[in-house]
Write a protein that holds these residues in place. Structure first.
Motif, mmCIF file in Angstrom:
data_model
loop_
_atom_site.group_PDB
_atom_site.id
_atom_site.type_symbol
_atom_site.label_atom_id
_atom_site.label_comp_id
_atom_site.label_asym_id
_atom_site.label_seq_id
_atom_site.Cartn_x
_atom_site.Cartn_y
_atom_site.Cartn_z
ATOM 1 N N ARG A 172 -56.841 -67.013 11.839
ATOM 2 C CA ARG A 172 -56.543 -68.310 12.785
ATOM 3 C C ARG A 172 -56.816 -67.858 14.163
ATOM 4 O O ARG A 172 -57.331 -68.487 15.070
ATOM 5 N N ARG A 184 -45.103 -76.069 3.233
ATOM 6 C CA ARG A 184 -44.709 -74.654 3.854
ATOM 7 C C ARG A 184 -43.707 -74.009 2.683
ATOM 8 O O ARG A 184 -43.304 -74.765 1.823
ATOM 9 N N SER A 207 -48.133 -81.592 14.259
ATOM 10 C CA SER A 207 -47.373 -80.887 13.694
ATOM 11 C C SER A 207 -46.590 -79.861 14.926
ATOM 12 O O SER A 207 -47.102 -80.304 16.095
ATOM 13 N N CYS A 228 -51.551 -77.541 14.560
ATOM 14 C CA CYS A 228 -52.996 -77.692 14.485
ATOM 15 C C CYS A 228 -53.786 -76.936 15.415
ATOM 16 O O CYS A 228 -53.932 -77.264 16.575
#
Ligand code: HEM
Length: 506
Positions: free
Chosen positions: A142, A386, A447, A453
Motif C-alpha cells: 500500500r 474487514r 471509507s 481508499c
C-alpha cells in the motif's frame, strides 16, 4: 402357500424395517441440524440479528438486488450493530455515521484486516495485491503504491495535464454524436481508465480499441457478478460451487482475462526497462523487485506485481467512471442545478481555456454538487469486508476474533441524524449560509481509517476536471427526462441502469 400368520409376520417386519430406515434418516438429519446449531451458536453478548436457518443461515432473506437497503432496514430493527449469517459465514454489520467511525477509525487497528475468502483466494492465489492482502505485505505494498503514484505525478501538475488532455479527447468523442442520443457508460469508462492506465502501464487506449473495450465491458460485468447471489453462494459453499456451472465461472474467466492483459503489459515493460526513469508503476515495481530479491515478506515478486497492478486498474477504473455516470444522470434530472454549475464555470473559467485544479476553491457550488453526486450516487454502499483481529467490544457487543465486519456506508451517506435532507439531491449539504464550501464528516464514500481508499486524491482530481470540462462544453438532457431510474443496479459498486443522453454543444 404362506399361512396368513406368516404373511402378517412378514408385513410387521417390513413395517419395522421401513420405520427403522425413516427413524435413521430422521436421526441423521437431527444430528446434522444440532451439530450446525452448536457450531454456529453465538457467544454471550454477540450482536443480535434475524433468526438464521440451519445450514443456509439468512441466505434466502437477503434482497440481492438491493442488499444495502435491506441491511439498512434491518438496523432499524436490531440496532447499529447486528449479526447476519450466510451459510457458515457470520458477519456483523455496522451502521450509522457514529458507529462506522467508531469501528473504522477509533478501533480501526482491530478491524484493519480482510477476512479469508475462497473467491479471493482463487483469483489472487494467496496473500497478494493491495485490496485483499493483510499484514506486513499489505502495509508495504500500500505504501509503495501511494509513494509511486505520488512520484508519478499524483497531486502535481503533470497528472493534472494528463487528465485535462484526456478530457479534451472525451469532449471530441462526445462531439461526434452530434447531439443524437447515446449511452455514455463505455466512453466514460474508457476515458477514466486511461488515467490509471497511464500511471500503471504508461499508456492510454484509444476509444476505438476493440479489445480494450471488450476488457472494460468484462470489468463492468465482473463488478456486477461479484455482488450477485452466485458470488455469495461460492463464498459460503466453495466445495460444492466449484463443481457447478453458473455465472460464478464467468467471473473467474473475466479475472483470467484481466490477469493475461496485465501479464502482457509486464512482458513489454521487461524488454524496455529504463532504470534511470521508471515512468510508470510497473517499471517502478520491476526495479524494486531487483532491490528486494531476497525478502519474500515484502511481496516484491512477479505474481504480486500483477495482482497489485490489477487492483489499481480495477479500483481506478469502475469507481470514478460510475461516479461521473451518476453525475450526468443527476444533471439531466436537475436541469436547474446543471445550469447553476454552468453559470459558475462561465464566471470563473469562461469558454476560452480548460479547467485546472486551481479553479476548485473558486467554484464552491460545483464542488458541492460533485460531493452531493458522490453522496447520492453511493457507489460503494457496503464497504469491502474487514475482520476482527482480536476480541473487540463495539457498541457494547462482543465481536469475537475472526468475525467478519461490514461497514454499511449507505447508512452513513443517508444517516438521518447527519444530513438535513438525506434522500433529496441537495448541494446545500456542502455549503454554508454564505455559499462557501463546507466539509462534512459523514461524507464517507472513500471509507475511513487505515484502509481508506488510497486513490481518493486521484479520484477527486479526475471527478472535478472531467465533470467541469464536460459541462463547460455541453448541456446534457435526455428524452427519458425525470422518468430516469435512480435505483441503480447493485454489484460491488452501485451503477446506474443504462440510459441515453443528448449532449448539446454550448
Ligand atoms: C470515486 C472513486 C472511488 C471510490 C468511491 C473509492 C472507494 C473505495 C472504498 C470504499 C474502498 C474500501 C476501503 C476500506 O476497506 O475501508 C477503497 C479501497 C481501495 N481503493 Fe478506492 N475508490 C475510488 C477510486 C479509486 C482509485 C482512482 C484508485 C486507484 C488508485 C483506488 C484504489 C483503491 C485501492 C487500491 C483500495 C484498497 C485499499 C486497501 O485495502 O488498503 N480507488 N476505495
Amino acid at each position: 402357500m404362506y399361512s396368513p400368520a406368516f404373511s402378517a409376520y412378514n408385513s410387521v417386519v417390513e413395517t419395522m424395517a421401513s420405520l427403522d430406515l425413516s427413524v435413521l434418516v430422521l436421526f441423521i438429519l437431527a444430528f446434522f441440524v444440532i451439530a450446525d446449531i452448536c457450531k454456529n451458536a453465538n457467544p454471550r453478548n454477540y450482536p443480535p440479528g434475524p433468526v438464521a436457518l440451519p445450514f443456509v443461515g439468512n441466505l434466502f432473506s437477503l434482497d440481492f438486488s438491493r442488499p444495502h437497503s435491506y441491511l439498512t432496514k434491518l438496523s432499524e430493527v436490531y440496532g447499529d450493530v447486528f449479526s447476519f449469517r450466510i451459510g457458515r459465514d457470520k458477519t456483523v454489520y455496522v451502521n450509522g455515521f457514529r458507529m462506522v467511525k467508531e469501528a473504522l477509525v477509533a478501533q480501526g487497528e482491530n478491524f484493519v484486516d480482510r477476512p479469508a475468502s475462497p473467491m479471493v483466494h482463487k483469483i489472487y492465489k494467496g496473500n497478494n495485491g493491495i485490496f485483499f492482502s493483510n499484514g506486513q505485505m499489505w502495509k508495504q505494498q500500500r505504501r509503495f503504491a501511494l509513494t509511486t503514484l505520488r512520484n508519478l505525478g499524483l497531486g502535481k501538475s503533470t497528472l493534472e495535464k494528463a487528465i485535462v488532455q484526456e478530457s479534451s479527447y472525451l469532449q471530441e468523442e462526445i462531439g461526434k454524436e452530434r447531439g443524437e442520443p447515446f449511452d455514455p457508460a463505455v466512453i466514460l469508462n474508457n476515458a477514466v481508465s486511461n488515467i490509471i492506465c497511464q500511471l500503471v502501464f504508461g499508456r492510454r487506449f484509444v476509444y476505438t480499441d476493440q479489445s480494450f473495450q471488450t476488457l472494460l465491458q468484462a470489468l463492468s460485468e465482473a463488478m456486477k457478478l461479484e455482488g450477485s447471489m452466485w458470488a455469495q453462494l461460492y463464498e459460503a459453499f466453495p466445495a460444492v460451487m466449484k463443481h457447478l456451472p453458473g455465472p460464478h465461472n464467468v467471473l473467474f474467466r473475466h479475472y483470467q482475462a484481466f490477469e493475461a492483459f496485465i501479464r502482457a503489459e509486464v512482458e513489454k515493460h521487461k524488454q524496455n526497462l529504463d532504470h534511470g526513469s521508471p515512468g510508470d508503476y510497473i517499471n517502478a515495481f520491476l526495479i524494486e523487485m531487483e532491490n528486494h530479491k531476497y525478502d519474500p515478506v515484502l511481496g516484491f515478486d512477479e505474481l504480486n506485481m500483477v495482482m497489485c497492478s490489477l487492483d489499481l486498474f480495477l479500483a481506478g477504473t469502475e469507481t470514478t467512471s460510475t461516479s461521473l455516470h451518476w453525475g450526468l444522470l443527476y444533471m439531466i434530472i436537475h436541469t436547474d442545478i446543471q445550469e447553476k454549475v454552468q453559470a459558475e464555470i462561465d464566471d470563473v473559467i469562461g469558454h476560452g481555456r480548460q479547467p485546472s485544479m486551481a479553479d476548485r476553491p473558486n467554484m464552491p457550488y460545483t464542488d458541492a454538487v460533485i460531493h452531493e453526486i458522490q453522496r447520492m450516487g453511493n457507489i460503494v454502499p457496503l464497504n469491502p469486508p474487514r475482520m476482527a483481529n482480536k476480541d473487540t467490544t463495539l457498541g457494547g457487543f462482543l465481536i469475537p476474533k475472526g468475525t467478519t465486519l461490514m461497514a454499511n456506508l449507505n447508512s452513513v451517506l443517508f444517516d438521518i441524524t447527519e444530513w438535513e435532507t438525506p434522500y433529496t439531491f441537495n448541494p446545500a449539504h456542502f455549503l454554508d449560509r454564505d455559499g462557501k464550501f463546507v466539509r462534512r464528516e459523514a461524507f464517507m464514500p472513500f471509507s475511513a481509517g487505515k484502509r481508506l481508499c488510497p486513490g481518493e486524491g486521484l479520484a477527486r482530481m479526475e471527478l472535478f476536471l472531467f465533470f467541469v470540462s464536460l459541462l463547460q462544453k455541453f448541456s446534457f438532457s435526455s428524452s427519458e427526462g425525470p422518468e430516469l431510474d435512480l435505483d441503480g443496479q447493485y454489484g460491488v459498486t452501485r451503477m446506474p441502469h443504462p440510459f441515453k443522453i443528448h449532449a448539446r454543444p454550448r
